[in-house]
Motif scaffolding. Structure first.
Motif, short mmCIF file in Angstrom:
data_model
loop_
_atom_site.label_atom_id
_atom_site.label_comp_id
_atom_site.label_asym_id
_atom_site.label_seq_id
_atom_site.Cartn_x
_atom_site.Cartn_y
_atom_site.Cartn_z
N ASP A 114 82.52 31.77 -15.00
CA ASP A 114 84.16 31.04 -14.49
C ASP A 114 83.38 29.56 -15.22
OD1 ASP A 114 85.06 33.55 -13.26
OD2 ASP A 114 83.53 33.14 -12.11
N LEU B 115 85.81 26.57 -9.64
CA LEU B 115 84.53 26.85 -8.65
C LEU B 115 85.41 26.04 -7.70
CD1 LEU B 115 81.80 28.37 -9.91
CD2 LEU B 115 83.77 29.62 -9.61
N LEU C 154 81.67 23.06 -3.76
CA LEU C 154 82.01 23.99 -3.95
C LEU C 154 83.74 24.35 -2.98
CD1 LEU C 154 78.79 26.81 -4.55
CD2 LEU C 154 80.58 25.64 -6.78
N ASP D 136 78.53 29.20 -1.14
CA ASP D 136 77.03 30.21 -1.37
C ASP D 136 75.99 29.17 -2.14
OD1 ASP D 136 75.89 31.88 -3.79
OD2 ASP D 136 77.64 33.45 -2.69
N THR E 264 75.47 30.21 -5.92
CA THR E 264 76.39 29.78 -6.81
C THR E 264 75.87 28.46 -7.11
OG1 THR E 264 78.61 31.26 -6.50
CG2 THR E 264 78.55 28.92 -7.39
N SER F 33 79.18 32.96 -11.54
CA SER F 33 79.66 32.92 -10.17
C SER F 33 78.45 33.96 -8.95
CB SER F 33 80.78 33.10 -9.12
OG SER F 33 81.57 32.06 -9.85
#
Length: 364
Positions: A21, A26, A189, A193, A196, A246
């Motif tokens: 991505d 994100l 983000l 996470d 990520t 991701s």
């Protein structure tokens, strides 16, 4: 329907491999956001659908007329059916400059039946700090419609007490974002996470050089950058268009109790469990029979009540989940017993209670 939905989800998850991505999809850089503006004003020119003499409407009209050096006589209580007090809301986008135009939403605060045909008087729009950032004025576009008869009957289509003014406000002051002077750039983000965040920092370091970025926590990634709006704008553009893989989302089962919709993420796993699900139906039929006695018997005609009670149980086979089945196995097993959406929810709740469902069960 439930079988088709679940089969489609399985095909989607199994056919689409993990892909990269863009970083800009994100999240976003800290400080680069819109700001909410609000204002309190008066809409005039209504065809008798205004607030009808509300006290704060009168006070608002007096405040408006005082701007032009006109003072209403003490005790004056003018009819206000052609005016309404309103709240104005707008979003000030990042980097908006003085002179740019904003769309605004106008909503009635009182008993106004409709704002159709009204005009908003010049009104300042304030930010959370109490400062004026825009000025609003213009003719309203109202999508709703209302009509009322003499006998009290009425019809309302959509919401006539709310309207919009496209480009109805002019920006008077820009909001400083501070992105050009902050010690570092911080990318946040949209969904927390750790994996990520680490992946984003790694991609930036491989592109800009080791030590350029570091993950602060599960949301924020700090990026070292030289000062200056021009240099940082170029740097931010480069970072936003980098591709990053991701992390796989957490295992979740989402159940909408109102609509019966069930969505199962691809990471869901089920531990060893045996499941059976049947359907028990109790049926009661009530019938009436007329009892007619023989002639000259001395008996009376009577109604005899007859009830027939039956129980039907649909037999469903028990199925066994082997250790670690994936989404496809869960869907195939549930389809095998012909479970409805309500039945599927009951099975998932039972699996969760038994400790066999390795996922978070969320009921909306």
């Amino acid at each position: 329907m439930i079988r088709l939905l679940l089969a489609s989800l399985v095909a989607l998850f199994l056919a689409v491999p993990a892909s990269a991505d863009r970083i800009k999809d994100l999240g976003g850089f800290q400080g680069i956001r819109s700001n909410q503006l609000t204002g309190y004003g008066v809409v005039v020119g209504l065809p008798g659908t205004g607030d009808d003499n509300l006290e704060y409407t009168v006070q608002s009209l007096k405040a408006v007329t005082s701007r032009f050096g006109f003072q209403l006589p003490p005790g004056a209580n003018p009819g206000m059916k052609n005016a309404a007090v309103v709240m104005i809301t707008a979003d000030l986008p990042p980097f908006a400059k003085p002179g740019q135009r904003l769309d605004i939403t106008v909503a009635s605060m009182g008993k106004a039946k409709s704002l159709r045909g009204g005009s908003l008087i010049l009104t300042p729009l304030l930010g959370a700090d109490g400062q004026i950032y825009a000025m609003a004025q213009g003719n309203l576009a109202v999508g709703g419609l209302g009509a009322e008869g003499a006998d009290g009957s009425k019809i309302v289509v959509n919401v006539p007490s709310t309207g919009r003014i496209p480009e109805g406000a002019t920006v008077e002051r820009a909001v400083a974002t501070g992105f050009d002077t902050a010690p570092t750039l911080t990318f946040n983000l949209a969904r927390a996470d750790f994996t990520t965040a680490q992946n984003v920092a790694g991609v930036i370091n491989r592109t800009l050089g080791a030590g350029s970025a570091q993950a602060i926590d599960a949301v924020s990634v700090a990026v070292r950058a030289p000062e200056g709006a021009n240099v940082r704008s170029t740097l931010m553009s480069t970072i936003e268009n980098l591709d990053v893989v991701s992390a796989e989302p957490s295992a979740r089962v989402i159940v909408n109790a109102r609509t019966g919709t069930v969505v199962i993420s691809s990471a869901v796993r089920v531990g060893p469990a045996a499941v059976t699900h049947g359907k028990l139906t109790v049926r009661i039929d009530e019938n009436q029979r007329i009892s007619q006695p023989a002639p000259l018997s001395g008996g009376q005609t009577a109604v005899e009540q007859r009830s027939n009670v039956s129980v039907e149980e649909e037999k469903k086979p028990m199925f066994l989940f082997a250790p670690g089945p994936k989404l496809a196995d869960v869907v195939n097993a549930v389809n095998a017993i012909g479970a409805s959406p309500a039945d599927l929810v009951a099975i998932l709740e039972a699996l969760k209670e038994a400790g066999s469902l390795k996922a978070e069960l969320i009921v909306l």
